[in-house]
Enzyme design. Structure first.
Site, PDB file in Angstrom:
ATOM      1  N   GLU A   1       0.842  -1.189   0.000  1.00 19.19           N
ATOM      2  CA  GLU A   1       0.000   0.000   0.000  1.00 19.19           C
ATOM      3  C   GLU A   1       0.880   1.242   0.000  1.00 19.19           C
ATOM      4  OE1 GLU A   1      -3.938   1.636   2.393  1.00 19.19           O
ATOM      5  OE2 GLU A   1      -2.405   0.563   3.514  1.00 19.19           O
TER       6      GLU A   1
ATOM      7  N   CYS B   1      -5.139  -3.417   3.410  1.00 23.82           N
ATOM      8  CA  CYS B   1      -4.845  -2.973   4.770  1.00 23.82           C
ATOM      9  C   CYS B   1      -6.029  -3.168   5.732  1.00 23.82           C
ATOM     10  CB  CYS B   1      -4.370  -1.525   4.741  1.00 23.82           C
ATOM     11  SG  CYS B   1      -3.416  -1.026   6.212  1.00 23.82           S
TER      12      CYS B   1
ATOM     13  N   LYS C   1     -10.079   0.655  -2.183  1.00 25.64           N
ATOM     14  CA  LYS C   1     -10.193   0.275  -0.771  1.00 25.64           C
ATOM     15  C   LYS C   1     -11.561   0.663  -0.214  1.00 25.64           C
ATOM     16  CE  LYS C   1      -7.650   0.891   3.608  1.00 25.64           C
ATOM     17  NZ  LYS C   1      -6.460   1.557   4.203  1.00 25.64           N
TER      18      LYS C   1
END
Length: 284
Positions: free
Chosen positions: A59, A172, A132
């Protein structure tokens, strides 16, 4: 920006999983995009030379800046830009599947970006995009993060097919939400690029990755930022490869480098046949 690109959670057929060597690149990205791309290229080439067919970048690999404004300034329009061209070229030159997770893409909301994972095939063609979905929020009194202040969330799960199997993606903070991955049909590999904080990583990173591998009976390839960045932020690192039984096949605690492992079809099949938990699910 519209919805993420790729296979968006639908039921689909996929070829039988075959053994494949994969790699996760770990970085300690800086505010200098050019320097970060040079580091990423060196490590991706190392992974390819060691036999990896699929390589995952962490990321924010192109940029961890001094402020959120740095990320906004570096944002590219989807389909065109220095970072996207770099990823396509690197995939084609090394003849690999390359997941560049993540880069900032422009958003329809002023002052915000999309935090997007882009996947390229060995010909350098773009094959999937994931924005995301879950945005990190944390406030311990001394340490605070609120991604919703500067990121526009995505809304669509994404999978894509490869010659070696079916792949799902997350980014994440998505790791903490198992329902994101359980709503998909069985996948063989889960990609998880991250920039986990040192605080939360020490407590939860390893156990969450192993849990996602165990409950979904799939391999997990996790690529992290790993060290103290120029802006003072400390990330947890510990990029790793986890097998469907929850065993860690390779791990890099901190610093730049590559983790690499062979994902064996025999291991995936053995786990699913010995303990067919995916077939035993009652709530779907």
């Amino acid at each position: 920006m519209g919805q993420s690109q790729g296979h968006q959670g639908e039921t689909m057929s996929c070829s039988t999983f075959r053994s494949v060597t994969v790699a996760a690149v770990q970085m300690v990205s800086s505010p200098d995009v050019r320097r970060n791309l040079a580091t990423a290229e060196r490590l991706v080439r190392e992974a390819a030379e060691r036999g990896a067919e699929l390589v995952l970048l962490p990321e924010y690999f192109p940029l961890i800046g001094a402020s959120d404004a740095d990320r906004l300034a570096a944002a590219e329009n989807f389909g065109s830009g220095t970072i996207q061209d770099f990823l396509a070229r690197l995939a084609a030159e090394n003849r690999i599947w390359l997941a560049g997770g993540t880069i900032p893409l422009t958003s329809a909301q002023p002052g915000k970006v999309r935090n997007s994972l882009l996947v390229y095939d060995p010909q350098g063609h773009h094959v999937a995009r994931y924005d995301k979905i879950h945005l990190f929020g944390f406030d311990s009194g001394t340490e605070r993060y609120c991604e919703a202040d500067h990121i526009e969330a995505g809304d669509t799960p994404v999978t894509f097919d490869t010659p070696f199997g079916r792949v799902a993606v997350g980014v994440c903070y998505d790791l903490r939400f198992p329902e994101l991955f359980r709503q998909l049909d069985a996948v063989d590999i889960l990609l998880l690029p991250a920039a986990f904080t040192a605080t939360t990583g020490r407590a939860h990173w390893d156990v969450l990755l192993r849990a996602r591998a165990i409950e979904n009976q799939c391999f997990v390839l996790a690529s992290g930022q790993g060290g103290v960045h120029e802006n003072g932020r400390e990330t947890h690192g510990h990029s790793m490869v986890v097998d469907p039984w929850g065993q860690v096949l390779d791990c890099l605690p901190t610093g730049e480098g590559v983790v690499l492992a062979e994902l064996k079809a025999s291991q995936l099949n053995r786990v699913r046949e010995t303990l067919p938990a995916l077939k035993h699910r009652v709530f779907k």
